[in-house]
Design a protein around this motif. Structure first.
Motif, mmCIF file in Angstrom:
data_model
loop_
_atom_site.group_PDB
_atom_site.id
_atom_site.type_symbol
_atom_site.label_atom_id
_atom_site.label_comp_id
_atom_site.label_asym_id
_atom_site.label_seq_id
_atom_site.Cartn_x
_atom_site.Cartn_y
_atom_site.Cartn_z
ATOM 1 N N CYS A 59 7.960 13.785 97.088
ATOM 2 C CA CYS A 59 7.895 15.063 96.372
ATOM 3 C C CYS A 59 7.754 16.215 97.364
ATOM 4 O O CYS A 59 6.985 16.122 98.313
ATOM 5 N N CYS A 64 3.262 14.649 91.560
ATOM 6 C CA CYS A 64 4.213 13.612 91.147
ATOM 7 C C CYS A 64 4.471 13.637 89.643
ATOM 8 O O CYS A 64 4.979 12.662 89.084
ATOM 9 N N SER A 65 4.143 14.731 88.979
ATOM 10 C CA SER A 65 4.323 14.769 87.527
ATOM 11 C C SER A 65 5.799 14.688 87.147
ATOM 12 O O SER A 65 6.139 14.201 86.085
ATOM 13 N N GLY A 66 6.681 15.139 88.012
ATOM 14 C CA GLY A 66 8.119 14.994 87.778
ATOM 15 C C GLY A 66 8.591 13.675 88.361
ATOM 16 O O GLY A 66 9.471 13.632 89.193
ATOM 17 N N ARG A 67 7.977 12.598 87.923
ATOM 18 C CA ARG A 67 8.146 11.263 88.491
ATOM 19 C C ARG A 67 9.613 10.872 88.681
ATOM 20 O O ARG A 67 9.933 10.147 89.601
ATOM 21 N N SER A 69 11.988 12.536 89.872
ATOM 22 C CA SER A 69 12.483 12.999 91.167
ATOM 23 C C SER A 69 11.624 12.502 92.320
ATOM 24 O O SER A 69 11.911 12.783 93.472
ATOM 25 N N CYS A 70 10.605 11.772 92.009
ATOM 26 C CA CYS A 70 9.678 11.275 93.029
ATOM 27 C C CYS A 70 10.258 10.014 93.662
ATOM 28 O O CYS A 70 10.402 8.997 93.004
#
Length: 80
Positions: A59, A64-67, A69-70
């Motif tokens: 990230c 990491c809330s936009g998992r 794209s993680c």
């Protein structure tokens, strides 16, 4: 949401860049930076919750809330 959260995430991301630089360019970088990476992980977990993988994730923010794209962590350089 705390208005300072984004600023803290940006700061953690900048510190990760410094850590990665020392890991790549210093003979003892990985061993020296292990403690710093641990501290970054604790701070990111405190900020984002237990599911956050920062700084081991890909990230570009310490979140990491936009998992989706993680990217998976590449821990080979600093875990031995």
């Amino acid at each position: 949401m705390d208005p300072g959260s984004d600023q803290r995430r940006e700061l953690l991301a900048r510190v990760r860049l410094v850590v990665e630089h020392y890991e790549r360019n210093s003979v003892a970088g990985a061993s020296i930076m292990r403690g710093v990476r641990y501290d970054l992980a604790v701070r990111a977990t405190d900020l984002n919750g237990d599911e956050c993988l920062f700084p081991a994730c890909g990230c570009n923010k310490a979140d990491c809330s936009g998992r989706a794209s993680c990217t998976p962590p590449d821990t080979g350089a600093w875990i031995k």
